[in-house]
Write a protein that holds these residues in place. Structure first.
Motif, PDB file in Angstrom:
ATOM      1  N   ALA A 325       0.835  -1.200   0.000  1.00 62.34           N
ATOM      2  CA  ALA A 325       0.000   0.000   0.000  1.00 62.34           C
ATOM      3  C   ALA A 325       0.870   1.250   0.000  1.00 62.34           C
ATOM      4  O   ALA A 325       0.557   2.233  -0.683  1.00 62.34           O
ATOM      5  CB  ALA A 325      -0.925  -0.003   1.208  1.00 62.34           C
ATOM      6  N   ALA A 326       1.968   1.213   0.754  1.00 63.86           N
ATOM      7  CA  ALA A 326       2.866   2.365   0.801  1.00 63.86           C
ATOM      8  C   ALA A 326       3.504   2.619  -0.567  1.00 63.86           C
ATOM      9  O   ALA A 326       3.622   3.769  -1.005  1.00 63.86           O
ATOM     10  CB  ALA A 326       3.954   2.144   1.857  1.00 63.86           C
ATOM     11  N   ARG A 329       0.611   3.977  -2.769  1.00 66.12           N
ATOM     12  CA  ARG A 329       0.189   5.303  -2.314  1.00 66.12           C
ATOM     13  C   ARG A 329       1.234   6.359  -2.686  1.00 66.12           C
ATOM     14  O   ARG A 329       0.899   7.450  -3.165  1.00 66.12           O
ATOM     15  CB  ARG A 329      -0.025   5.277  -0.799  1.00 66.12           C
ATOM     16  CG  ARG A 329      -0.716   6.530  -0.264  1.00 66.12           C
ATOM     17  CD  ARG A 329      -0.797   6.489   1.262  1.00 66.12           C
ATOM     18  NE  ARG A 329      -1.668   5.444   1.753  1.00 66.12           N
ATOM     19  CZ  ARG A 329      -2.991   5.552   1.811  1.00 66.12           C
ATOM     20  NH1 ARG A 329      -3.581   6.660   1.404  1.00 66.12           N
ATOM     21  NH2 ARG A 329      -3.718   4.564   2.282  1.00 66.12           N
ATOM     22  N   ASN A 330       2.515   6.038  -2.485  1.00 68.21           N
ATOM     23  CA  ASN A 330       3.575   6.993  -2.797  1.00 68.21           C
ATOM     24  C   ASN A 330       3.730   7.208  -4.297  1.00 68.21           C
ATOM     25  O   ASN A 330       3.971   8.333  -4.753  1.00 68.21           O
ATOM     26  CB  ASN A 330       4.910   6.522  -2.198  1.00 68.21           C
ATOM     27  CG  ASN A 330       4.895   6.543  -0.684  1.00 68.21           C
ATOM     28  OD1 ASN A 330       4.130   7.283  -0.071  1.00 68.21           O
ATOM     29  ND2 ASN A 330       5.729   5.718  -0.061  1.00 68.21           N
ATOM     30  N   ASP A 333       0.545   9.168  -5.213  1.00 67.72           N
ATOM     31  CA  ASP A 333       0.101  10.235  -4.312  1.00 67.72           C
ATOM     32  C   ASP A 333      -1.422  10.144  -4.182  1.00 67.72           C
ATOM     33  O   ASP A 333      -2.156  11.118  -4.372  1.00 67.72           O
ATOM     34  CB  ASP A 333       0.528  11.609  -4.854  1.00 67.72           C
ATOM     35  CG  ASP A 333       0.301  12.726  -3.830  1.00 67.72           C
ATOM     36  OD1 ASP A 333       0.131  12.404  -2.634  1.00 67.72           O
ATOM     37  OD2 ASP A 333       0.266  13.899  -4.237  1.00 67.72           O
ATOM     38  N   ALA A 334      -1.890   8.930  -3.835  1.00 71.75           N
ATOM     39  CA  ALA A 334      -3.317   8.591  -3.967  1.00 71.75           C
ATOM     40  C   ALA A 334      -4.203   9.211  -2.901  1.00 71.75           C
ATOM     41  O   ALA A 334      -5.401   9.384  -3.111  1.00 71.75           O
ATOM     42  CB  ALA A 334      -3.477   7.064  -3.940  1.00 71.75           C
ATOM     43  N   GLY A 335      -3.646   9.513  -1.720  1.00 77.90           N
ATOM     44  CA  GLY A 335      -4.455  10.133  -0.677  1.00 77.90           C
ATOM     45  C   GLY A 335      -5.698   9.324  -0.348  1.00 77.90           C
ATOM     46  O   GLY A 335      -5.649   8.099  -0.199  1.00 77.90           O
ATOM     47  N   ASP A 336      -6.841  10.008  -0.256  1.00 71.85           N
ATOM     48  CA  ASP A 336      -8.088   9.352   0.123  1.00 71.85           C
ATOM     49  C   ASP A 336      -8.679   8.489  -0.988  1.00 71.85           C
ATOM     50  O   ASP A 336      -9.695   7.830  -0.778  1.00 71.85           O
ATOM     51  CB  ASP A 336      -9.132  10.397   0.550  1.00 71.85           C
ATOM     52  CG  ASP A 336      -8.775  11.033   1.883  1.00 71.85           C
ATOM     53  OD1 ASP A 336      -7.997  10.420   2.628  1.00 71.85           O
ATOM     54  OD2 ASP A 336      -9.256  12.139   2.164  1.00 71.85           O
ATOM     55  N   TYR A 337      -8.062   8.504  -2.159  1.00 74.44           N
ATOM     56  CA  TYR A 337      -8.549   7.653  -3.241  1.00 74.44           C
ATOM     57  C   TYR A 337      -8.085   6.204  -3.079  1.00 74.44           C
ATOM     58  O   TYR A 337      -8.445   5.342  -3.876  1.00 74.44           O
ATOM     59  CB  TYR A 337      -8.089   8.180  -4.604  1.00 74.44           C
ATOM     60  CG  TYR A 337      -8.768   9.466  -5.000  1.00 74.44           C
ATOM     61  CD1 TYR A 337     -10.141   9.502  -5.241  1.00 74.44           C
ATOM     62  CD2 TYR A 337      -8.045  10.649  -5.138  1.00 74.44           C
ATOM     63  CE1 TYR A 337     -10.776  10.674  -5.607  1.00 74.44           C
ATOM     64  CE2 TYR A 337      -8.664  11.833  -5.507  1.00 74.44           C
ATOM     65  CZ  TYR A 337     -10.036  11.836  -5.735  1.00 74.44           C
ATOM     66  OH  TYR A 337     -10.664  13.005  -6.089  1.00 74.44           O
ATOM     67  N   LEU A 338      -7.249   5.947  -2.071  1.00 73.02           N
ATOM     68  CA  LEU A 338      -6.789   4.585  -1.801  1.00 73.02           C
ATOM     69  C   LEU A 338      -7.280   4.166  -0.420  1.00 73.02           C
ATOM     70  O   LEU A 338      -7.099   4.889   0.559  1.00 73.02           O
ATOM     71  CB  LEU A 338      -5.257   4.517  -1.875  1.00 73.02           C
ATOM     72  CG  LEU A 338      -4.611   3.129  -1.737  1.00 73.02           C
ATOM     73  CD1 LEU A 338      -3.271   3.093  -2.481  1.00 73.02           C
ATOM     74  CD2 LEU A 338      -4.373   2.733  -0.286  1.00 73.02           C
ATOM     75  N   GLU A 340      -7.081   1.125   2.404  1.00 76.18           N
ATOM     76  CA  GLU A 340      -6.549  -0.133   2.915  1.00 76.18           C
ATOM     77  C   GLU A 340      -7.627  -0.763   3.781  1.00 76.18           C
ATOM     78  O   GLU A 340      -8.121  -0.132   4.710  1.00 76.18           O
ATOM     79  CB  GLU A 340      -5.303   0.114   3.772  1.00 76.18           C
ATOM     80  CG  GLU A 340      -4.104   0.644   3.001  1.00 76.18           C
ATOM     81  CD  GLU A 340      -2.954   0.955   3.940  1.00 76.18           C
ATOM     82  OE1 GLU A 340      -2.546   0.046   4.682  1.00 76.18           O
ATOM     83  OE2 GLU A 340      -2.484   2.106   3.935  1.00 76.18           O
ATOM     84  N   HIS A 347      -7.087   4.465   8.572  1.00 76.03           N
ATOM     85  CA  HIS A 347      -6.365   5.459   7.793  1.00 76.03           C
ATOM     86  C   HIS A 347      -5.745   6.507   8.712  1.00 76.03           C
ATOM     87  O   HIS A 347      -6.405   7.091   9.553  1.00 76.03           O
ATOM     88  CB  HIS A 347      -7.337   6.123   6.800  1.00 76.03           C
ATOM     89  CG  HIS A 347      -6.621   6.830   5.706  1.00 76.03           C
ATOM     90  ND1 HIS A 347      -5.865   7.943   5.935  1.00 76.03           N
ATOM     91  CD2 HIS A 347      -6.545   6.578   4.380  1.00 76.03           C
ATOM     92  CE1 HIS A 347      -5.361   8.369   4.787  1.00 76.03           C
ATOM     93  NE2 HIS A 347      -5.754   7.550   3.843  1.00 76.03           N
TER      94      HIS A 347
END
Length: 817
Positions: A325-326, A329-330, A333-338, A340, A347
């Motif tokens: 996920a990291a 996400r990095n 730069d997915a923010g709240d669109y990803l 877990e 979150h």
């Protein structure tokens, strides 16, 4: 009656009522939108309008009115409820004739979904021949007939006309007919999935409409096609930046350069393959081949071209979710669109402060909503959560099922799919692809042959075009059998490790059981008396925080080129990005040996290194049949390799070797008999309960009349027996480092229910133990129960700083006066 209010829900914060008509119309609209994705728009509306028909009875109105009064006055809620779900089902049975089998099946599906929208789907017929649905919908009681009549009158007076109802029903009937006529041959298992999808649509619509009323929120519209298309474009640009930096990475040495070049080629093949049409594909990439970012590139390209709504990553272990996920996400730069979704995460943006913070409670509710709905564009979850969505009981997990449509499903480390779930998984994936327009990717370095079993998955192709050449070129470690006849003893293994250590700075040793790991660790540490060597022990007897601390320290020492020996269970085989110069693996399934070897020389540092397969003479596997069968199938490969290594391209981890391994593994009776999920102490399987169960003749012989239902699925029975992993273990909190402070806070708390944030933090300080281990600890007074929470806490004497949880406690420190 015109002025009588029939409440559906009550909101105490501003003294507002949601009427039954508001709720039915709202749920009908939502459910219609959800079901439209599956070709059942009008069916969804019909389900929504009828699901709470029973709330239009005087009995329910009196019940909820009394409940509102008690809530206002601060009194305890009523202990009994008034059943209301069955009235919509009764309406369908009474109003619409069952002229043929098609009509009968349609009504049975609709009635089941409505009648049991609280508490989970029920058996159509039980093992003792009780037809639950039919019996519940009988109206012999005059009071129930009166209540039913009242509810129907209110429905047609306040929600819709009888003519409108007829139009909706006829359009729903057409949707069912179209679905059935699209099938060349009816598949009972696939029809059971349709029931669950419609159930999911209704559950989600019902819960979400209620949530929005209770939270004073408007219905949040889904991201539309234009917005999601724009989002994929943004992610495409962001991912390109990450890819460019990786492509420009400076390498050292010929092998590392070759590995870097191979990773780039795998990435390019995945990137190009995104243009292919929807399908079920395999992505077979050697360990360390960079499949996380390569599969993400495929997914973004495919989502852009085919207008997919979301990307769902499914991983086997929670231990690798946070790492993957990291990375994703990095990169985006997915923010709240990803999102877990697994047991160890809330979150981080939620920033809970305390249990009484109203804002944190709202965020908790919103997180729970997201995990129950799966509407986020990118979702990273576990195989447990995915399979529970399909086969667990109740209403929470199944709520998100209908949202698995127009998506890209990426199953990472697919070889870890539990054997007993293979048939259920394969048949479900075929349906999700064909009927729900999902593209499915099965990722691993050790591709299981799921398309060669009895209930096979229909794979459309392999993404990597030159597999055998890739595996040859990617070779960073040579696997060598080091098995003696009868097996090594523990001291012999210690001497073997001592010899290997002479030529290697770092060694990873992996055993099959926790008990064996502890024995080997003690023996090796005793045998190699060198103060320069850093010894590490890894097992699930260590809590997650302890394991994470050890792995972080070990990786740093590896990066600093220190002398290291790590003895571990197979928990290190996936998701731990470490690189040892040599690996020793106890014999197991060849896929596990391949994963273990992937922890050696991971990035091609220097020349090709060596991994060894060993066997301990007195290994006790107990009930671990899958490991035992894996060992047997691997030995078949080793026997053939010994005399004809060229058949496997002189490589025990080549695609040819793995193919031969799976051929042997799946043919073993202990494995092939497990694939349909056999039910303990029964002759039946879960696959049968959801497909082929047929008690028509038995019913006739016993009662002298025809069975009243065509469908005979045993939903509740199947879900009761379904467990992705054995949950007979008990969780106990351990006083490791900060866990001591958190446990004390829990003990000191006067709250009736434990703080949500605290319990989430404490998960990192928990260890799962078997019933036998719990009994040993309990007999020694080593565990106590925290009264308010019912949580088990371990006495500190039974948590060793190296070995973790032990069943023999350390001696008490002498008291100092």
């Amino acid at each position: 009656m015109d002025n009588v209010i029939y409440p559906a829900h009550y909101r105490i914060i501003d003294d507002q009522i949601q009427t039954v008509e508001e709720h039915l119309i709202g749920v009908g609209k939502l459910c219609s939108g959800y079901a439209k994705e599956h070709g059942f728009e009008w069916t969804g509306r019909l389900l929504g309008i009828l699901h709470d028909l029973g709330k239009y009875t005087s009995e329910f109105r009196e019940y909820i009115t009394e409940g509102i009064r008690r809530e206002k006055e601060g009194l305890p809620p009523l202990s009994k409820t008034v059943p209301h779900g069955k009235y919509g089902a009764i309406f369908l049975y009474k109003r619409y004739p069952q002229n043929n089998i098609f009509d009968k099946v349609m009504l049975e599906i609709l009635a089941m979904v409505i009648c049991y929208h609280h508490g989970g789907l029920e058996d159509y017929i039980t093992d003792d021949l009780d037809c639950k649905l039919v019996n519940r919908c009988k109206t012999d009681d005059p009071n129930e007939v009166k209540a039913y009549t009242e509810a129907c009158n209110m429905l047609f007076e306040r929600v819709l006309t009888q003519t409108e109802m007829e139009e909706i029903f006829q359009k729903s009937s057409e949707e069912f007919r179209k679905f059935m006529q699209s099938k060349k041959e009816p598949d009972q298992f696939e029809l059971h999935l349709l029931v669950k999808i419609l159930y999911s649509c209704l559950i989600d619509a019902d819960r979400y409409d209620t949530y929005c009323f209770m939270q004073k929120n408007n219905i949040i519209e889904r991201i539309n096609e234009a917005e999601i298309s724009e989002l994929w474009d943004v992610f495409d640009k962001r991912l390109s930046v990450t890819e460019k930096s990786l492509q420009e990475k400076v390498t050292k040495g010929d092998l590392e350069s070759r590995i870097h070049s191979l990773r780039q080629d795998i990435w390019k093949q995945c990137s190009d393959y995104g243009d292919k049409p929807e399908g079920i594909y395999t992505l077979t990439v050697p360990t360390g081949g960079g499949k996380t970012l390569s599969s993400l590139r495929y997914a973004i390209n495919h989502a852009r071209k085919y207008h997919k709504k979301r990307i769902i990553y499914v991983l086997p272990f929670t231990s690798i979710i946070e790492q993957n996920a990291a990375v994703i996400r990095n990169a985006l730069d997915a923010g709240d669109y990803l999102l877990e979704h697994h047991s160890n995460v809330i979150h981080e943006d939620f920033n809970y402060e305390n249990n009484n913070n109203d804002n944190s409670d709202e965020k908790w509710e919103y997180y729970r909503l997201l995990t129950e709905q799966w509407t986020t564009p990118i979702i990273i979850t576990t195989m447990v959560q995915f399979l529970n969505t399909l086969f667990a009981g109740g209403t929470q997990s199944i709520r998100r099922l209908h949202n698995i449509t127009e998506a890209i499903l990426i199953f990472d480390e697919i070889q870890a799919l539990p054997i007993n779930c293979i048939s259920l998984f394969n048949k479900t994936i075929n349906y999700l692809h064909r009927e729900c327009r999902n593209t499915v990717i099965l990722c691993t370095a050790t591709q299981p042959y799921l398309d060669r079993v009895e209930h096979r998955i229909f794979v459309d192709g392999e993404i990597i075009s030159d597999l055998e050449e890739k595996f040859k070129a990617f070779k960073r470690i040579e696997v060598k059998p080091a098995i003696k006849k009868g097996g090594m003893n523990i001291s012999g293994l210690g001497e073997f490790v001592k010899q290997i250590k002479k030529e290697n700075k770092s060694i990873l040793i992996i055993m099959n059981t926790k008990g064996m790991v502890e024995r080997v660790y003690k023996e090796v540490k005793n045998c190699i008396d060198d103060p320069n060597v850093n010894f590490y022990f890894l097992s699930t007897n260590l809590c997650p925080a302890h394991r994470r601390s050890i792995i972080a320290e070990m990786r740093k020492k590896l990066a600093d080129d220190k002398h290291i020996i790590c003895v571990s269970t197979q928990l290190i085989e996936a998701g731990v990005d470490s690189s040892f110069s040599s690996v020793i693996r106890h014999i197991a399934g060849l896929e596990s040996i391949a994963q273990a070897s992937g922890r050696g020389n991971r990035h091609g540092e220097g020349e090709v290194k060596e991994a060894y397969i060993v066997q301990i003479e007195d290994e006790d596997l107990g009930s671990l049949d899958t490991i035992r069968c894996g060992e047997e199938a691997t030995k078949a490969v080793l026997d053939k390799y010994l005399y004809a290594p060229e058949q496997f391209d002189h490589d025990l981890l080549s695609p040819k070797a793995l193919s031969y391994y799976y051929e042997n593994y799946y043919e073993l009776s202990n494995i092939s008999k497990q694939m349909d999920y056999p039910i303990k102490n029964e002759k039946s399987t879960i696959l049968e309960k959801l497909s082929y169960i047929k008690r028509t003749d038995e019913y006739y012989y016993r009662f002298g009349e025809r069975c009243p239902t065509i469908l005979q699925y045993q939903f509740r029975t199947a879900s009761r027996h379904f467990k992705v992993i054995d949950d007979n273990d008990t969780s106990v909190l351990v006083p490791f480092e900060d866990g001591k402070r958190l446990i004390q806070i829990l003990k000191d708390s006067s709250l009736k229910y434990p703080d949500k944030k605290l319990m989430r933090e404490l998960q990192q300080y928990s260890v799962n133990i078997s019933k036998a281990t719990y009994q040993k600890l309990a007999e020694q007074g080593a565990v106590e129960i925290v009264p308010n929470s019912g949580v088990l806490v371990l006495n500190g004497r039974f948590y060793d700083p190296v070995l973790g949880l032990v069943t023999e406690g350390r001696l008490m420190e002498p008291a100092i006066y």
